[in-house]
Each structure stands twice: as structure tokens, then as C-alpha cells.
Motif scaffolding. Structure first.
Motif, mmCIF file in Angstrom:
data_model
loop_
_atom_site.group_PDB
_atom_site.id
_atom_site.type_symbol
_atom_site.label_atom_id
_atom_site.label_comp_id
_atom_site.label_asym_id
_atom_site.label_seq_id
_atom_site.Cartn_x
_atom_site.Cartn_y
_atom_site.Cartn_z
ATOM 1 N N ILE A 131 0.854 -1.081 0.235
ATOM 2 C CA ILE A 131 0.059 0.087 0.021
ATOM 3 C C ILE A 131 0.880 1.225 0.048
ATOM 4 O O ILE A 131 1.776 1.184 0.839
ATOM 5 C CB ILE A 131 -0.840 0.012 1.413
ATOM 6 N N ASP A 132 0.545 2.229 -0.876
ATOM 7 C CA ASP A 132 1.340 3.314 -0.942
ATOM 8 C C ASP A 132 1.303 4.126 0.480
ATOM 9 O O ASP A 132 0.348 4.294 1.195
ATOM 10 C CB ASP A 132 0.851 4.404 -1.932
ATOM 11 N N TYR A 133 2.267 4.865 0.772
ATOM 12 C CA TYR A 133 2.416 5.736 1.974
ATOM 13 C C TYR A 133 1.400 6.874 1.885
ATOM 14 O O TYR A 133 0.766 7.402 3.013
ATOM 15 C CB TYR A 133 3.574 6.293 2.268
ATOM 16 N N ASP A 134 1.004 7.225 0.773
ATOM 17 C CA ASP A 134 0.004 8.185 0.270
ATOM 18 C C ASP A 134 -1.499 7.877 1.009
ATOM 19 O O ASP A 134 -2.382 8.756 1.196
ATOM 20 C CB ASP A 134 -0.266 8.357 -1.248
ATOM 21 N N ASP A 135 -1.665 6.676 1.120
ATOM 22 C CA ASP A 135 -3.115 6.001 1.713
ATOM 23 C C ASP A 135 -3.011 5.650 3.170
ATOM 24 O O ASP A 135 -3.956 5.073 3.604
ATOM 25 C CB ASP A 135 -3.522 4.982 0.590
ATOM 26 N N LEU A 136 -1.690 5.744 3.626
ATOM 27 C CA LEU A 136 -1.522 5.320 5.151
ATOM 28 C C LEU A 136 -1.089 6.664 5.981
ATOM 29 O O LEU A 136 0.091 7.201 5.767
ATOM 30 C CB LEU A 136 -0.495 4.353 5.070
ATOM 31 N N LEU A 137 -1.988 7.301 6.550
ATOM 32 C CA LEU A 137 -1.977 8.655 6.847
ATOM 33 C C LEU A 137 -1.913 8.880 8.542
ATOM 34 O O LEU A 137 -2.916 8.462 9.141
ATOM 35 C CB LEU A 137 -2.898 9.479 6.465
ATOM 36 N N LEU A 138 -0.810 9.015 9.032
ATOM 37 C CA LEU A 138 -0.877 9.487 10.677
ATOM 38 C C LEU A 138 -2.074 10.490 11.008
ATOM 39 O O LEU A 138 -1.810 11.592 10.248
ATOM 40 C CB LEU A 138 0.620 9.863 11.037
ATOM 41 N N THR A 139 -2.616 10.218 12.030
ATOM 42 C CA THR A 139 -3.878 11.075 12.151
ATOM 43 C C THR A 139 -3.861 11.511 13.711
ATOM 44 O O THR A 139 -3.484 10.556 14.491
ATOM 45 C CB THR A 139 -4.954 10.592 11.814
ATOM 46 N N VAL A 140 -3.812 12.683 13.934
ATOM 47 C CA VAL A 140 -4.064 13.077 15.445
ATOM 48 C C VAL A 140 -5.657 13.506 15.837
ATOM 49 O O VAL A 140 -6.303 14.094 15.127
ATOM 50 C CB VAL A 140 -3.200 14.346 15.881
ATOM 51 N N VAL A 141 -5.866 12.902 16.947
ATOM 52 C CA VAL A 141 -7.256 13.121 17.276
ATOM 53 C C VAL A 141 -7.322 13.232 18.899
ATOM 54 O O VAL A 141 -6.532 13.292 19.581
ATOM 55 C CB VAL A 141 -8.064 11.662 17.280
ATOM 56 N N ARG A 142 -8.581 13.972 19.288
ATOM 57 C CA ARG A 142 -8.801 13.913 20.834
ATOM 58 C C ARG A 142 -9.799 12.942 21.143
ATOM 59 O O ARG A 142 -10.984 12.750 20.804
ATOM 60 C CB ARG A 142 -9.403 15.320 21.043
ATOM 61 N N LYS A 143 -9.447 12.119 22.375
ATOM 62 C CA LYS A 143 -10.309 11.175 22.999
ATOM 63 C C LYS A 143 -11.442 11.851 23.723
ATOM 64 O O LYS A 143 -11.336 13.078 24.049
ATOM 65 C CB LYS A 143 -9.422 10.273 23.711
ATOM 66 N N GLN A 144 -12.508 11.342 24.049
ATOM 67 C CA GLN A 144 -13.703 11.643 24.673
ATOM 68 C C GLN A 144 -13.250 12.271 25.919
ATOM 69 O O GLN A 144 -13.952 13.272 26.661
ATOM 70 C CB GLN A 144 -14.810 10.698 24.937
ATOM 71 N N ASN A 145 -11.998 11.869 26.698
ATOM 72 C CA ASN A 145 -11.651 12.213 27.948
ATOM 73 C C ASN A 145 -10.665 13.568 27.794
ATOM 74 O O ASN A 145 -10.241 14.129 28.770
ATOM 75 C CB ASN A 145 -11.101 11.215 28.913
ATOM 76 N N GLY A 146 -10.547 14.160 26.587
ATOM 77 C CA GLY A 146 -9.761 15.337 26.215
ATOM 78 C C GLY A 146 -8.448 15.023 25.729
ATOM 79 O O GLY A 146 -7.792 15.925 25.532
ATOM 80 N N GLY A 148 -5.013 13.596 24.001
ATOM 81 C CA GLY A 148 -4.469 13.499 22.666
ATOM 82 C C GLY A 148 -4.467 11.844 22.275
ATOM 83 O O GLY A 148 -3.911 11.383 22.948
ATOM 84 N N HIS A 149 -4.290 11.752 21.041
ATOM 85 C CA HIS A 149 -4.436 10.289 20.701
ATOM 86 C C HIS A 149 -3.943 10.439 19.129
ATOM 87 O O HIS A 149 -4.198 11.287 18.328
ATOM 88 C CB HIS A 149 -5.479 9.419 20.918
ATOM 89 N N ALA A 150 -3.165 9.110 18.670
ATOM 90 C CA ALA A 150 -2.487 9.023 17.291
ATOM 91 C C ALA A 150 -3.165 7.860 16.876
ATOM 92 O O ALA A 150 -3.194 6.680 17.473
ATOM 93 C CB ALA A 150 -1.378 9.210 17.323
ATOM 94 N N VAL A 151 -3.767 7.721 15.628
ATOM 95 C CA VAL A 151 -4.151 6.595 14.902
ATOM 96 C C VAL A 151 -3.645 6.594 13.507
ATOM 97 O O VAL A 151 -2.950 7.576 12.929
ATOM 98 C CB VAL A 151 -5.748 6.597 14.917
#
Length: 208
Positions: A131-146, A148-151
Motif C-alpha cells: 500500500i502506498d504511503y499516500d494512503d496510510l496517513l498518521l492522524t491526531v485525534v482527541r479522545k472523549q476524555n480530552g 490526545g491520541h494518534a491513529v
């Protein structure tokens, strides 16, 4: 382990088929994808990671415009197997405990925190599933408890799906309990963009 891989792949495939066969699929299509906006500051940990792995943070020379991944049943099984293997094979441990610093992005060997899981999945999906790296993107989110988290976001023609060390299931991004903040650029792996519709989606708590 094999049973869970099969279940995970089956659930992933069912989600795809349900979306493709739904009468409202055309209307819902836009919501399947994160909408990226202006550039965003790189996470501090990613800045340091790029200094140590510069080749992984530069656009591929001569690479064509990024295209969403076309998922096949065989590929879905590979993705599910790698996602589960990384989740099962890496022990969750904080950067402070491992490296003595608050934030340190690295490829884990036996232990790591959320972004380390995402990095390892990204590399294995590229090397083992093609799979190309273009389609595998590190993403930063916020959990419900506030917190930070990465997926890891899998960008496909069927929508954006999330690989998460806190969940063995691979889910559409709109079915995760997170607020989406920013993700790696499809065009430049060293750049990041804000997610403009990340606050609009309705997310609910997941039973685990």
C-alpha cells in the motif's frame, strides 16, 4: 489469533459492502472522507522523527498524484491481519517510561505508545501489503476524555478507515469516538493538514 483475524476482516468487508449497497450511499459518500483544510503544525514528535528518518518525510520523486486505495477482499484480509498482529505484539507503554521524554515517535520493537503502533502499521502495510504511503496517513485525534491520541488512517475509494491500537476492529472514521484534529498530507508525508469536518461528525462511545 487466526479466528480474530478472520472476524476482523469479515467485519471490515461487511462495512464496505453495506456502504456500497445502501440506497443512500451516494448521499453519504462525502461523509465517508475526512475533509482536509489548511496546513497544520507538525506534531513535535513527528518533527523529531523526520530528522531521524528524513526519507520517510519527503514526497516520492516522480510519484503521480495520490489516488485512494482500491480495496479487494484479499487486501482487506492482509490489512486486518497486520492491524491485529501489531496490536497484539506491542505492549502499551508511555514515552516517558521508555525514553524518559514526554514525546518520542519511534518504530516499536516490543513496546510503544499510540503513534508508535501507527508508525509500525504504516510501515508493515507498505512493505507487506504494497500500500502506498499516500494512503496510510498518521492522524491526531482527541479522545472523549480530552486526551490526545494518534491513529492511522487508511484512505480508500470506499472511505477513510481507522487502525487504532485501542480497538482491534477497523472502523470508518465516523464510527470512532474521537474528535479529528489533523492528519499527514497525502501529497507530502512531512506536512500536515487540519481536518475541517472533524468536529461535525457524530461519534459515539464504542463498547470494547
Amino acid at each position: 489469533m487466526v479466528g480474530l483475524r478472520a472476524i476482523g476482516a469479515t467485519l471490515f468487508l461487511c462495512l464496505l459492502l453495506a456502504g456500497q449497497q445502501s440506497p443512500a450511499a451516494a448521499v453519504e459518500q462525502a461523509g465517508r472522507f475526512m475533509q482536509v483544510g489548511v496546513s497544520a503544525p507538525r506534531p513535535i514528535g513527528h518533527q523529531d522523527f523526520c530528522k531521524r528518518y528524513p526519507s520517510e518525510c519527503r514526497p516520492t520523486p516522480g510519484h503521480s498524484a495520490p489516488q485512494p486505495l482500491n480495496l479487494t477482499p484479499e487486501l482487506i484480509h492482509k490489512i486486518a491481519a497486520i492491524n491485529l498482529a501489531v496490536n497484539a505484539g506491542i505492549r502499551a507503554e508511555s514515552d516517558e517510561d521508555l525514553y524518559g521524554v514526554k514525546e518520542y515517535w519511534a518504530y516499536p520493537k516490543t513496546a510503544g505508545d499510540c503513534e508508535d503502533y501507527a508508525l509500525l502499521k504504516r510501515r508493515r502495510l507498505h512493505e507487506e501489503a504494497g500500500i502506498d504511503y499516500d494512503d496510510l496517513l498518521l492522524t491526531v485525534v482527541r479522545k472523549q476524555n480530552g486526551e490526545g491520541h494518534a491513529v492511522l488512517t487508511l484512505h480508500s475509494t470506499a472511505g477513510d478507515f481507522i487502525l487504532d491500537n485501542l480497538n482491534w476492529r477497523i472502523l470508518p472514521w465516523t464510527q470512532t469516538p474521537y474528535t479529528y484534529l489533523k492528519r499527514q498530507s497525502e501529497h507530502d508525508p512531512g506536512g500536515w493538514n487540519r481536518i475541517t469536518n472533524g468536529h461535525e461528525i457524530l461519534v459515539g462511545a464504542l463498547k470494547r
